[in-house]
Design an enzyme around this catalytic site. Structure first.
Site, mmCIF file in Angstrom:
data_model
loop_
_atom_site.group_PDB
_atom_site.id
_atom_site.type_symbol
_atom_site.label_atom_id
_atom_site.label_comp_id
_atom_site.label_asym_id
_atom_site.label_seq_id
_atom_site.Cartn_x
_atom_site.Cartn_y
_atom_site.Cartn_z
ATOM 1 N N HIS A 1 0.835 -1.203 0.000
ATOM 2 C CA HIS A 1 0.000 0.000 0.000
ATOM 3 C C HIS A 1 0.869 1.253 0.000
ATOM 4 O O HIS A 1 0.610 2.201 -0.762
ATOM 5 C CB HIS A 1 -0.923 -0.014 1.219
ATOM 6 N N GLU A 2 1.909 1.276 0.847
ATOM 7 C CA GLU A 2 2.791 2.444 0.898
ATOM 8 C C GLU A 2 3.559 2.609 -0.412
ATOM 9 O O GLU A 2 3.761 3.735 -0.884
ATOM 10 C CB GLU A 2 3.752 2.334 2.076
ATOM 11 N N HIS B 1 1.519 4.480 -2.847
ATOM 12 C CA HIS B 1 1.574 5.947 -2.751
ATOM 13 C C HIS B 1 2.739 6.495 -3.576
ATOM 14 O O HIS B 1 2.623 7.553 -4.208
ATOM 15 C CB HIS B 1 1.736 6.382 -1.295
ATOM 16 N N GLU C 1 -5.766 7.264 -0.970
ATOM 17 C CA GLU C 1 -5.779 6.013 -0.210
ATOM 18 C C GLU C 1 -6.400 4.881 -1.027
ATOM 19 O O GLU C 1 -5.907 3.749 -1.031
ATOM 20 C CB GLU C 1 -6.550 6.196 1.102
#
Length: 283
Positions: A152-153, A156, A204
């Protein structure tokens, strides 16, 4: 001597005004120049060591360098890197590098660091820098759950969310001029984003989608991201993660729908809690 300094400054100003005119003509100015920047001469820039970046045309190398400077600033602000147990550090880095190699932005270097902090959190800055708190490592039950958070990071970074937020904040605060934005200003913004300002809902969601796909390509069971998010939804973790990762309920629903529609059947790694517990025993 004063005569020649004066002449140099005047000449520097003429060079700068010509450069600004060229920038205007080529459409590279991203907002109205600020008076304070318009009055800076080339001589002032040379002797002051001021570096400016055009966020609308930021190269990968510039972004990575900006990430390094932000990393140094975070450490000056008190972010403590955990390095007591080399096996834990290497284990987390190996997971991150495995994911990064299968990401949609695998052509930049990635740096994965553990932050010595009991709060349950993780965050990413520009240029491939990912941080995972020791509290989150303890909260995860399996490697797949940790891989889901790290993917997930990475999402980003793939989505350039930090750079996009920098641009928005710089424009909103009127610090973008003809020469761009100073590196110092960008680093300060990067620190604020990392420590205090949550990502937008759309960012997100996109990071969830990119991370979900990324961990599947890397061979990790994609349910790991869902099960960790369910912990957030059930209120089983401390509020620090909520401050930077909002809307856990909606995100769990979206991730479950994604899994039902497009899960990767051969991605099954990382589900053994005993192995994960053993790897984390050094904490």
């Amino acid at each position: 001597m004063n005569f020649w300094i004066s002449r140099l400054r005047n000449l520097g100003k003429r060079w700068m005004y010509g450069a600004i005119a060229t920038l205007v003509a080529t459409g590279l100015i991203v907002s109205t120049p600020q008076p304070t920047q318009a009055d800076i001469s080339i001589i002032d820039l040379i002797f002051g060591g001021i570096q400016y970046i055009q966020l609308s045309n930021l190269s990968d190398d510039q972004e990575v360098d900006l990430g390094r400077q932000t990393d140094a600033a975070l450490k000056r602000r008190g972010v403590r890197v955990y390095n007591q147990d080399a096996e834990v550090v290497n284990y987390v880095n190996n997971i991150g590098q495995r994911l990064a190699a299968e990401s949609d932005r695998s052509d930049i270097p990635y740096t994965f660091q553990i932050v010595a902090d009991d709060s349950i959190n993780a965050f990413a800055t520009s240029g491939g820098f990912v941080y995972v708190h020791t509290g989150l490592l303890r909260a995860a039950d399996t490697e797949a759950e940790l891989a889901g958070v790290m993917a997930h990071e990475i999402g980003h970074i793939v989505g350039r969310h930090s750079v996009n937020r920098m641009r928005e904040i710089a424009l909103a605060n009127g610090i973008v001029g003809a020469l761009g934005v100073s590196e110092d200003d960008l680093v300060n913004i990067g620190v604020q984003l990392a420590l205090f300002l949550p990502n937008s809902r759309s960012a997100e969601y996109e990071a969830d989608e990119l991370g979900f796909e990324n961990m599947g390509r890397a061979g990790y069971d994609q349910r790991g991201l869902i099960s960790f998010m369910e912990k957030l939804s059930d209120g089983g973790v401390s509020p620090e993660f909520f401050s930077t990762h909002p809307d856990p309920d909606n995100r769990v629903d979206r991730l479950q729908s994604m899994y039902s529609e497009s899960y990767q059947a051969d991605a099954t790694d990382g589900n053994n809690p005993e192995i994960y517990s053993s790897k984390m025993s050094g904490l």
